[in-house]
Design a protein around this motif. Structure first.
Motif, mmCIF file in Angstrom:
data_model
loop_
_atom_site.group_PDB
_atom_site.id
_atom_site.type_symbol
_atom_site.label_atom_id
_atom_site.label_comp_id
_atom_site.label_asym_id
_atom_site.label_seq_id
_atom_site.Cartn_x
_atom_site.Cartn_y
_atom_site.Cartn_z
ATOM 1 N N SER A 148 0.825 -1.202 0.000
ATOM 2 C CA SER A 148 0.000 0.000 0.000
ATOM 3 C C SER A 148 0.863 1.258 0.000
ATOM 4 O O SER A 148 0.555 2.251 -0.668
ATOM 5 C CB SER A 148 -0.922 -0.001 1.226
ATOM 6 O OG SER A 148 -1.812 1.091 1.196
ATOM 7 N N LEU A 151 2.350 1.647 -3.533
ATOM 8 C CA LEU A 151 1.335 2.047 -4.499
ATOM 9 C C LEU A 151 0.767 3.425 -4.203
ATOM 10 O O LEU A 151 0.152 4.046 -5.080
ATOM 11 C CB LEU A 151 0.195 1.025 -4.504
ATOM 12 C CG LEU A 151 0.519 -0.364 -5.028
ATOM 13 C CD1 LEU A 151 -0.636 -1.324 -4.751
ATOM 14 C CD2 LEU A 151 0.805 -0.317 -6.521
ATOM 15 N N THR A 158 -3.842 -6.703 -1.561
ATOM 16 C CA THR A 158 -3.388 -6.718 -2.960
ATOM 17 C C THR A 158 -3.302 -8.132 -3.514
ATOM 18 O O THR A 158 -3.326 -8.323 -4.730
ATOM 19 C CB THR A 158 -2.003 -6.068 -3.098
ATOM 20 O OG1 THR A 158 -1.061 -6.772 -2.275
ATOM 21 C CG2 THR A 158 -2.037 -4.601 -2.700
ATOM 22 N N VAL A 187 0.631 -6.523 -7.339
ATOM 23 C CA VAL A 187 1.020 -5.161 -6.952
ATOM 24 C C VAL A 187 1.522 -4.398 -8.169
ATOM 25 O O VAL A 187 1.182 -3.225 -8.382
ATOM 26 C CB VAL A 187 2.100 -5.198 -5.854
ATOM 27 C CG1 VAL A 187 2.554 -3.784 -5.494
ATOM 28 C CG2 VAL A 187 1.592 -5.921 -4.621
ATOM 29 N N GLU A 188 2.329 -5.070 -8.981
ATOM 30 C CA GLU A 188 2.878 -4.436 -10.176
ATOM 31 C C GLU A 188 1.758 -4.038 -11.143
ATOM 32 O O GLU A 188 1.772 -2.930 -11.706
ATOM 33 C CB GLU A 188 3.862 -5.388 -10.848
ATOM 34 C CG GLU A 188 4.706 -4.746 -11.924
ATOM 35 C CD GLU A 188 5.802 -5.681 -12.429
ATOM 36 O OE1 GLU A 188 6.474 -5.295 -13.402
ATOM 37 O OE2 GLU A 188 5.987 -6.777 -11.851
ATOM 38 N N GLY A 191 -0.162 -1.143 -9.753
ATOM 39 C CA GLY A 191 0.664 0.054 -9.874
ATOM 40 C C GLY A 191 0.659 0.620 -11.285
ATOM 41 O O GLY A 191 0.571 1.835 -11.486
ATOM 42 N N LYS A 194 -2.709 2.254 -11.804
ATOM 43 C CA LYS A 194 -2.879 3.484 -11.028
ATOM 44 C C LYS A 194 -2.288 4.686 -11.760
ATOM 45 O O LYS A 194 -2.727 5.826 -11.553
ATOM 46 C CB LYS A 194 -2.218 3.326 -9.654
ATOM 47 C CG LYS A 194 -2.366 4.553 -8.753
ATOM 48 C CD LYS A 194 -1.756 4.313 -7.389
ATOM 49 C CE LYS A 194 -1.842 5.580 -6.537
ATOM 50 N NZ LYS A 194 -0.907 6.619 -6.995
ATOM 51 N N TRP A 234 8.696 -1.059 -7.051
ATOM 52 C CA TRP A 234 8.754 0.371 -6.761
ATOM 53 C C TRP A 234 9.656 1.097 -7.760
ATOM 54 O O TRP A 234 9.293 2.141 -8.288
ATOM 55 C CB TRP A 234 9.277 0.568 -5.333
ATOM 56 C CG TRP A 234 9.478 2.023 -4.958
ATOM 57 C CD1 TRP A 234 8.521 2.942 -4.662
ATOM 58 C CD2 TRP A 234 10.734 2.701 -4.909
ATOM 59 N NE1 TRP A 234 9.086 4.158 -4.400
ATOM 60 C CE2 TRP A 234 10.448 4.046 -4.536
ATOM 61 C CE3 TRP A 234 12.051 2.321 -5.106
ATOM 62 C CZ2 TRP A 234 11.439 5.001 -4.376
ATOM 63 C CZ3 TRP A 234 13.050 3.276 -4.947
ATOM 64 C CH2 TRP A 234 12.753 4.586 -4.591
ATOM 65 N N LEU A 237 7.969 1.113 -11.328
ATOM 66 C CA LEU A 237 6.823 2.018 -11.455
ATOM 67 C C LEU A 237 7.277 3.460 -11.613
ATOM 68 O O LEU A 237 6.555 4.296 -12.197
ATOM 69 C CB LEU A 237 5.894 1.870 -10.262
ATOM 70 C CG LEU A 237 5.142 0.533 -10.160
ATOM 71 C CD1 LEU A 237 4.318 0.486 -8.889
ATOM 72 C CD2 LEU A 237 4.252 0.321 -11.377
#
Length: 240
Positions: A148, A151, A158, A187-188, A191, A194, A234, A237
């Protein structure tokens, strides 16, 4: 079928519940795409049997070798989009998320025209049956907290295997390149999306039922690996 659900499979001969598959197919607007990720047991034969009785509703994509759940899901959703799906998504082949719950998520997506992403959440609350080992629950909470933060999105879970996505240019772009992560690809993917969708286009839905099934491929090593992969996600992204 306007909704195509991907079920990644790796050695699921003993775990794939045919009754649950049939329950999903009760909705005539749902098609299923089974992606066999290089199984070494009788999974492909089982999938062929399922398709033989549901020729127009079931597709089977066989990967030549094991490439991991992330790539199996990506390839399955790309196939769904090529077949003209307006909504696609994925769920675990062990039906830890029951067919009845997946059908509820599909209904929510169909009614929520402003939402591009519907994410199931394993939130243990009164009135719900969420059966999960204490270790996996607390390890999952730690992972979800870091996810979280990365992101920058208020999201409880997730990693639940049930998610749906509206097909559009944003989803196409998010699926264009291979995921860096083998274990934390959820998660990827979130992301990537988003960066194209506003936060109010995501909807997280608490499940009423989720039951941890034996034989899961996600063990302690995989959980640690997924946590370390958050750093790679991370960094990626930031460039995506």
């Amino acid at each position: 079928m306007s909704t195509q659900i991907v079920l990644p499979c790796f050695n699921e001969e003993q775990r794939l519940d045919i009754d649950e598959v049939c329950s999903l197919l009760v909705d005539p607007d749902i098609g299923l795409i089974f992606v066999d990720d290089g199984s070494t047991d009788g999974t492909v034969k089982l999938l062929d049997n399922i398709k033989s009785t549901n020729v127009d509703r079931v597709e089977i994509l066989v990967m030549a070798n094991n490439r991991g759940k992330a790539e199996a899901v990506r390839q399955g959703m790309k196939l769904a989009i090529s077949k003209g799906a307006r909504v696609t998504g994925y769920m675990d082949a062990d039906f830890a998320t029951p067919a009845s719950e997946m059908l509820r998520l599909v209904n929510i997506m169909q009614r929520s025209y402003s939402k591009n992403v519907v994410i199931a959440a394993r939130w243990a609350h009164l009135g719900a049956k969420i059966s999960r080992s204490p270790f996996r629950h607390y390890a999952g909470r730690i992972f979800a907290t870091f996810a979280s933060m990365i992101l920058e999105l208020t999201i409880y879970d997730t990693q639940c295997g049930a998610k749906l996505f509206r097909v559009n240019e944003g989803l196409n772009a998010a699926l264009e390149t291979v995921f860096l992560s083998r274990w934390a690809f959820d998660v990827e993917l979130i992301g990537r999306l988003k960066q194209r969708f506003a936060e109010d286009q995501f909807l997280e839905v608490p499940l009423n039922t989720w039951v941890d099934k034996s034989g899961s491929k996600i063990g302690l090593y995989a959980m640690l690996k997924a946590t370390l992969e958050l750093v790679l996600i991370w960094r990626s992204l930031k460039k995506f």
